[in-house]
Design an enzyme around this catalytic site. Structure first.
Site, PDB file in Angstrom:
ATOM      1  N   ASN A 104       0.852  -1.183   0.000  1.00 56.86           N
ATOM      2  CA  ASN A 104       0.000   0.000   0.000  1.00 56.86           C
ATOM      3  C   ASN A 104       0.897   1.245   0.000  1.00 56.86           C
ATOM      4  O   ASN A 104       2.113   1.135   0.117  1.00 56.86           O
ATOM      5  CB  ASN A 104      -0.949  -0.047   1.200  1.00 56.86           C
ATOM      6  CG  ASN A 104      -0.228   0.153   2.512  1.00 56.86           C
ATOM      7  OD1 ASN A 104       0.928  -0.230   2.686  1.00 56.86           O
ATOM      8  ND2 ASN A 104      -0.902   0.758   3.458  1.00 56.86           N
ATOM      9  N   CYS A 114       1.831   3.509   2.089  1.00 61.28           N
ATOM     10  CA  CYS A 114       2.765   3.780   3.203  1.00 61.28           C
ATOM     11  C   CYS A 114       3.688   2.618   3.510  1.00 61.28           C
ATOM     12  O   CYS A 114       4.533   2.717   4.395  1.00 61.28           O
ATOM     13  CB  CYS A 114       1.980   4.189   4.438  1.00 61.28           C
ATOM     14  SG  CYS A 114       1.125   5.751   4.194  1.00 61.28           S
ATOM     15  N   GLU A 154       3.232  -0.449   4.773  1.00 66.07           N
ATOM     16  CA  GLU A 154       3.099  -1.388   5.883  1.00 66.07           C
ATOM     17  C   GLU A 154       2.297  -2.644   5.528  1.00 66.07           C
ATOM     18  O   GLU A 154       2.284  -3.595   6.299  1.00 66.07           O
ATOM     19  CB  GLU A 154       2.471  -0.692   7.110  1.00 66.07           C
ATOM     20  CG  GLU A 154       0.993  -0.363   6.985  1.00 66.07           C
ATOM     21  CD  GLU A 154       0.727   1.023   6.416  1.00 66.07           C
ATOM     22  OE1 GLU A 154       1.634   1.592   5.776  1.00 66.07           O
ATOM     23  OE2 GLU A 154      -0.384   1.517   6.598  1.00 66.07           O
TER      24      GLU A 154
END
Length: 186
Positions: free
Chosen positions: A174, A176, A178
């Site tokens: 995704n 970001c 994570e």
């Protein structure tokens, strides 16, 4: 996929996801490097970075009409022939502002780095050049120190622990970083 149809289908899919507030992640390693021949036009490929700019501009247009900023993750494998340009792309702070970028580090690269062996940059099993892996590693570290990007993901380790390998290999995360995800997984 490495075709105009595949690239612009991905841009369309990204636009539809982002208009509802979702973020997207892409592995640009599938796109042929700068200068590779394009048989359908007798031309040369412009490379993954040029198409990342198209994704970035589309995200800019979509976020103007929405309430939430669009976000993307751009991944490139450490063995892609355009990796040096990818590592440096965000040295210009006006470049790819709708992307976080990360280098997909392979076990092969880490082995070459730790054992001081030449590392091959390749596309479709064709070796374009061999490079000192320490130079690549230091370039990543320096760029991350200066700008915060690129990040790194250990792609072989991620796939080693992929809970659903029968559904495919994880290639990206995704925006970001994570959550590693399969293609078109939410």
């Amino acid at each position: 996929e490495d075709s105009m149809e595949g690239i612009f289908q991905a841009i369309k899919d990204m636009a539809l996801i982002q208009k509802t507030g979702g973020g997207t992640g892409f592995d640009f390693s599938k796109l042929r490097p700068v200068g590779d021949p394009v048989s359908s036009t007798d031309g040369q490929a412009s490379g993954p970075i040029s198409f990342m700019r198209a994704f970035n501009e589309c995200t800019d247009v979509i976020k103007q009409g929405g309430t939430r900023r669009g976000a993307n993750m751009g991944i490139m494998r450490i063995d892609h022939p355009d990796i040096l340009e990818f590592i440096d792309v965000k040295q210009d702070l006006n470049e790819l502002n709708n992307f976080n970028i990360s280098v997909a580090i392979t076990d092969e690269f880490m082995d070459c780095l730790l054992n001081n062996k030449p590392f091959a940059l390749r596309f479709n099993d064709v070796i374009y050049m061999k490079i000192n892996p320490r130079l690549l590693w230091e370039k990543i570290v320096e760029s991350a120190w200066l700008t915060g990007e690129p990040g790194v993901i250990f792609i072989d380790t991620i796939n080693k622990y992929n809970p659903t390998p029968q559904l495919g290999r994880i290639e990206s995360t995704n925006p970001c970083g994570e959550q590693p995800l399969l293609p078109y997984e939410s």
